[in-house]
Design an enzyme around this catalytic site. Structure first.
Site, mmCIF file in Angstrom:
data_model
loop_
_atom_site.group_PDB
_atom_site.id
_atom_site.type_symbol
_atom_site.label_atom_id
_atom_site.label_comp_id
_atom_site.label_asym_id
_atom_site.label_seq_id
_atom_site.Cartn_x
_atom_site.Cartn_y
_atom_site.Cartn_z
ATOM 1 N N LYS A 190 0.853 -1.201 0.000
ATOM 2 C CA LYS A 190 0.000 0.000 0.000
ATOM 3 C C LYS A 190 0.886 1.248 0.000
ATOM 4 O O LYS A 190 1.765 1.398 0.853
ATOM 5 C CB LYS A 190 -0.919 -0.007 1.224
ATOM 6 C CG LYS A 190 -2.000 -1.080 1.130
ATOM 7 C CD LYS A 190 -2.838 -1.126 2.391
ATOM 8 C CE LYS A 190 -3.687 0.090 2.553
ATOM 9 N NZ LYS A 190 -4.415 0.082 3.842
HETATM 10 C C1 E4P Z 1 -7.611 0.477 4.558
HETATM 11 O O1 E4P Z 1 -6.982 0.109 3.615
HETATM 12 C C2 E4P Z 1 -7.581 1.853 5.091
HETATM 13 O O2 E4P Z 1 -6.296 2.166 5.527
HETATM 14 C C3 E4P Z 1 -8.584 1.947 6.203
HETATM 15 O O3 E4P Z 1 -9.807 1.387 5.736
HETATM 16 C C4 E4P Z 1 -8.790 3.323 6.752
HETATM 17 O O4 E4P Z 1 -9.871 3.265 7.642
HETATM 18 P P1 E4P Z 1 -10.192 4.395 8.726
HETATM 19 O O5 E4P Z 1 -10.580 5.640 7.970
HETATM 20 O O6 E4P Z 1 -11.338 3.841 9.506
HETATM 21 O O7 E4P Z 1 -8.970 4.583 9.544
#
Ligand code: E4P
Length: 223
Positions: free
Chosen positions: A85
């Site tokens: 990522k």
């Molecule tokens: C996943 O890939 C993201 O990093 C995550 O869903 C972010 O979620 P949040 O906005 O609840 O922290």
């Protein structure tokens, strides 16, 4: 639609992946920091639970292109089916362009506009992850942004999927399923909210009561 678990909690991953046909696990630095385990140990543990054919997505911390590339290569080599990522900053986009040429699987993340998603897909990301609830929280249209991005990816035939992320309720997921989102990553509480309904449990109790009243306690169709 791919259903991915957005957690680093191995107990939850074990429990939910035994029940649900999951298509991956996503983590980010915040999620990993909650588990208080060494990053590489945590990825290995998650890998043990889900098996080598299920993708795990894990995020870099570096912010400069060369450092992102180095960190991404490390993460990518941790196991088979590893997606790195990378947030879609300008340095991130530059790194995505280079890493995808080298055959590294990239999930472009922290996406807040359809334009950013389009650029990441064009740079070669395999998944683009818009943040639905964080958009809703700033009075923007999380579902609308994802909808735009799905249309763009499909229309131009990119080899890339929209992986909607950042959910706070199951309704947000439902609205995205209506617009044909390719994948969603949901935390355990939302996976449970999608799965469970009190009326299902009530109905099962009622079926058993009716059956046992007629045929005796403990009897079943096969005895
Ligand atoms: C996943 O890939 C993201 O990093 C995550 O869903 C972010 O979620 P949040 O906005 O609840 O922290």
């Amino acid at each position: 639609m791919k259903l991915i678990l957005d957690t680093g909690n191995v107990e939850e991953i074990k429990l939910l992946s035994d029940i649900l046909p999951i298509d991956g696990v996503t983590t980010n630095p915040t999620i990993v920091s909650k588990e208080k385990k060494k990053f590489t140990d945590l990825i290995a543990e998650i890998g043990e639970i889900v098996g080598e054919d299920i993708p795990i997505h894990a995020q870099v911390l570096s912010t400069k292109c060369e450092d992102i590339i180095e960190e991404a290569q490390f993460i990518s080599a941790l196991r088979k089916n590893m997606y790195v990522k990378i947030p879609v900053t300008s340095e991130g986009l530059k790194a995505i362009k280079e890493l995808s040429k080298r055959g590294i699987n990239i999930t472009a993340t922290a996406i807040f506009t359809a334009h950013q998603g389009f650029l990441a897909a064009k740079a070669g990301a395999k998944f683009v992850a818009p943040y639905v609830n964080r958009l809703d929280n700033i009075s923007a249209d999380g579902v609308g942004t994802v909808n735009d991005l799905v249309q763009i990816i499909d229309q131009y035939g990119f080899d890339c999927e929209v992986l909607a992320a950042s959910f706070k309720n199951a309704q947000q997921v439902l609205e995205l399923m209506r617009c044909g989102v390719h994948s969603v990553t949901v935390p355990p509480d939302i996976a449970r909210a999608m799965m469970n309904h009190p009326l299902t449990d009530w109905s099962v109790d009622q079926f058993i009561k009716d059956w046992e009243n007629a045929f005796g306690k403990g009897s079943k169709t096969n005895n």
